[in-house]
Write a protein that holds these residues in place. Structure first.
Motif, PDB file in Angstrom:
ATOM      1  N   ASN A  83      26.759 -17.171  27.100  1.00  0.00           N
ATOM      2  CA  ASN A  83      26.184 -17.815  25.927  1.00  0.00           C
ATOM      3  C   ASN A  83      26.710 -19.240  25.780  1.00  0.00           C
ATOM      4  O   ASN A  83      25.955 -20.170  25.468  1.00  0.00           O
ATOM      5  N   SER A  97      16.525 -26.003  20.138  1.00  0.00           N
ATOM      6  CA  SER A  97      16.330 -24.555  20.110  1.00  0.00           C
ATOM      7  C   SER A  97      15.538 -24.173  21.353  1.00  0.00           C
ATOM      8  O   SER A  97      14.672 -24.927  21.801  1.00  0.00           O
ATOM      9  N   TRP A  99      13.908 -20.697  23.871  1.00  0.00           N
ATOM     10  CA  TRP A  99      13.662 -19.281  24.138  1.00  0.00           C
ATOM     11  C   TRP A  99      14.623 -18.805  25.217  1.00  0.00           C
ATOM     12  O   TRP A  99      14.922 -19.513  26.169  1.00  0.00           O
ATOM     13  N   SER A 125      25.169  -9.626  22.342  1.00  0.00           N
ATOM     14  CA  SER A 125      24.264 -10.379  21.470  1.00  0.00           C
ATOM     15  C   SER A 125      25.079 -11.362  20.643  1.00  0.00           C
ATOM     16  O   SER A 125      26.297 -11.226  20.493  1.00  0.00           O
ATOM     17  N   TRP A 127      23.786 -12.647  17.324  1.00  0.00           N
ATOM     18  CA  TRP A 127      22.791 -12.786  16.277  1.00  0.00           C
ATOM     19  C   TRP A 127      23.312 -13.593  15.090  1.00  0.00           C
ATOM     20  O   TRP A 127      24.459 -13.450  14.675  1.00  0.00           O
ATOM     21  N   VAL A 145      13.028 -13.978  21.318  1.00  0.00           N
ATOM     22  CA  VAL A 145      14.365 -14.365  20.866  1.00  0.00           C
ATOM     23  C   VAL A 145      14.646 -15.799  21.307  1.00  0.00           C
ATOM     24  O   VAL A 145      14.399 -16.171  22.458  1.00  0.00           O
ATOM     25  N   TYR A 146      15.156 -16.596  20.359  1.00  0.00           N
ATOM     26  CA  TYR A 146      15.540 -17.969  20.685  1.00  0.00           C
ATOM     27  C   TYR A 146      16.961 -18.227  20.193  1.00  0.00           C
ATOM     28  O   TYR A 146      17.501 -17.504  19.351  1.00  0.00           O
ATOM     29  N   ALA A 147      17.563 -19.248  20.767  1.00  0.00           N
ATOM     30  CA  ALA A 147      18.931 -19.625  20.401  1.00  0.00           C
ATOM     31  C   ALA A 147      18.958 -21.093  20.024  1.00  0.00           C
ATOM     32  O   ALA A 147      18.084 -21.877  20.423  1.00  0.00           O
ATOM     33  N   GLU A 155      24.250 -21.957  19.152  1.00  0.00           N
ATOM     34  CA  GLU A 155      24.150 -20.785  20.016  1.00  0.00           C
ATOM     35  C   GLU A 155      23.723 -19.489  19.335  1.00  0.00           C
ATOM     36  O   GLU A 155      23.566 -18.473  20.017  1.00  0.00           O
ATOM     37  N   TYR A 156      23.564 -19.443  18.028  1.00  0.00           N
ATOM     38  CA  TYR A 156      23.173 -18.185  17.395  1.00  0.00           C
ATOM     39  C   TYR A 156      21.748 -17.796  17.779  1.00  0.00           C
ATOM     40  O   TYR A 156      20.879 -18.645  17.956  1.00  0.00           O
ATOM     41  N   TRP A 157      21.494 -16.481  17.865  1.00  0.00           N
ATOM     42  CA  TRP A 157      20.177 -15.961  18.253  1.00  0.00           C
ATOM     43  C   TRP A 157      19.374 -15.582  17.012  1.00  0.00           C
ATOM     44  O   TRP A 157      19.916 -15.067  16.038  1.00  0.00           O
ATOM     45  N   THR A 159      15.059 -14.165  15.957  1.00  0.00           N
ATOM     46  CA  THR A 159      13.814 -13.607  16.483  1.00  0.00           C
ATOM     47  C   THR A 159      12.613 -14.257  15.827  1.00  0.00           C
ATOM     48  O   THR A 159      12.689 -14.762  14.703  1.00  0.00           O
TER      49      THR A 159
END
Length: 436
Positions: A83, A97, A99, A125, A127, A145-147, A155-157, A159
């Motif tokens: 990550n 951002s 995908w 994960s 999240w 899911v994107y970050a 870096e947080y995920w 949806t």
């Protein structure tokens, strides 16, 4: 143990002058790292991931398609280290951002997320609070899911729904690392692929299986074997701008419809055309859709050779998840849980007579970097079968009798609905669900 660790261990256990030891250690690391490389256009990051940041911004399905066109897919993130590495790469590439290669499915308020590389449900994960979101809407069951990179919070995920409030993002694509070979044009995952139309001295690009294998052997190679959807996609990418419609694969039948690879590797993956009803002793691929069909080995075709480059660095020959999740006693999957490719759906009571009068809804899907396809191998219905991607918007309808019919969704989810009130004297339908 890695090659670098083995090299260092060997040097440390020997009694050498200090300066010479350090020089040899540096040489050892340099020579080992020099072997690791990436396909053209990808950047080697942290010595282990080949990444590419898309310049385009789009919905999840379009960015996933762009990655696949390069023989790659959206990036796999399986640890905190992954990550961080991907986040720094995204930051340096100017991505706010992006995908990633994770896709989530909601069913009855529960959400399960899978890696796009066919390694199964996620085990790591990152999240953001309240994510992933759980949907109770049976039609809103898929979430990309994107970050965020450090440009945008770090870096947080999160949806995004597959059919409503879809967001526009860049993407980080990933291809497997490989081994440097300056003589190889198509270098992927430790193998060199050599298309027949590019082999010097070959006077014809189309020939029979035996002669094609002899040509490959003269290049210290074999006709190609394929062991994963990822590898199948990469081979398609080789031919995407070339007018080649069939290539013979390196497989031969040892009994009807049962094949072995000529290179001796395990026949552990298949991407057979559901409509193929021919019995042959060889296989060919259509590079346009990636499907395989049986042919006679004496057919003249283009072909593809495959040569191993040293020891493979990473094995991506994984397929899964393999089970379809059905929660009704009827095998059709009518109003059941999500049918994940590879799988099958049929009309309720398919093959019985008289057919019941029933309204059914089927939710079909594949992993996030693939599109979902439905191949109707049988269809005899009196009422309309509707297929939609977005709620209330029908992409296609079927009605009547078909020997075959095909639907390929723009993304990785689709919904089939059918009311069989006019079907009681008919056979119904059967659809094979595959990743496209």
């Amino acid at each position: 143990m890695s090659r670098i660790k083995l090299c260092l261990k060997s040097l440390i256990t020997q009694k050498m002058p200090s300066l010479l030891t350090f020089l040899l250690i540096g040489s050892c690391i340099a020579s080992s790292l020099a072997e690791v490389t990436c396909p053209d256009g990808f950047t080697l990051v942290d010595g282990r991931k080949c990444l590419f940041a898309t310049s385009s911004i789009g919905w999840h399905e379009y960015i996933a398609k762009e990655c696949k066109s390069m023989g790659a897919r959206l990036v796999s993130i399986k640890s905190e280290e992954d990550n961080d590495v991907v986040g720094v790469f995204a930051f340096n590439s100017g991505c706010y951002s992006y995908w990633i290669g994770v896709y989530c499915f909601s069913d009855n308020g529960n959400t399960t997320c899978y890696n796009d590389d066919y390694s199964g449900p996620i085990t790591f994960s990152y999240w953001a609070p309240i994510y992933p979101k759980n949907s109770t809407d049976r039609r809103d069951f898929g979430q990309g899911v994107y970050a965020d990179s450090y440009w945008n919070g770090g870096e947080y995920w999160r949806t995004s729904s597959s059919y409503k409030n879809q967001l526009l993002k860049q993407g980080i694509c990933e291809a497997p690392t490989t081994i440097a070979d300056p003589s190889c044009k198509y270098n992927y995952n430790g193998y060199c692929y050599i298309p027949s139309h590019e082999i010097p001295g070959v006077t014809t690009n189309s020939t029979t299986y035996p002669k094609a294998q002899a040509i490959c052997r003269s290049l210290n190679a074999n006709m190609v074997s394929i062991h994963s959807k990822l590898e199948n996609d990469y081979i398609q990418s080789i031919y995407q701008d070339i007018r080649v419609y069939q290539i013979t694969l390196g497989a031969q039948a040892f009994q009807p419809h049962v094949f072995n690879w000529v290179d001796g590797s395990s026949f552990d993956y298949s991407h057979r055309d559901p409509f193929d009803n021919f019995t042959g002793n060889c296989l060919e691929m259509n590079p346009w859709d990636g499907l395989w069909t049986e042919i006679n080995c004496q057919v003249f075709n283009y072909f593809l050779c495959q040569r191993k480059i040293g020891d493979k660095l990473e094995n991506l020959r994984l397929e899964g998840p393999k089970t379809s999740h059905i929660d009704l006693s009827d095998s059709s999957g009518c109003n059941g849980t999500i049918v994940l490719a590879p799988g099958t759906v049929t009309s309720f009571g398919y093959g019985t007579s008289p057919l019941p009068d029933t309204y059914c809804l089927w939710r079909v899907a594949t992993l996030g970097s693939d599109r979902v396809a439905v191949y109707f191998t049988e269809m005899e219905i009196g009422d309309t079968l509707y297929i939609e991607v977005y709620h209330g918007k029908w992409d296609i309808t079927f009605n009547g009798t078909y020997s075959y019919g095909t639907y390929i969704a723009p993304g990785n989810t689709a919904i089939l609905s059918h009311d069989s009130d006019k079907d009681t004297k008919l056979k119904g339908f059967k659809g094979v669900i595959m990743a496209y």
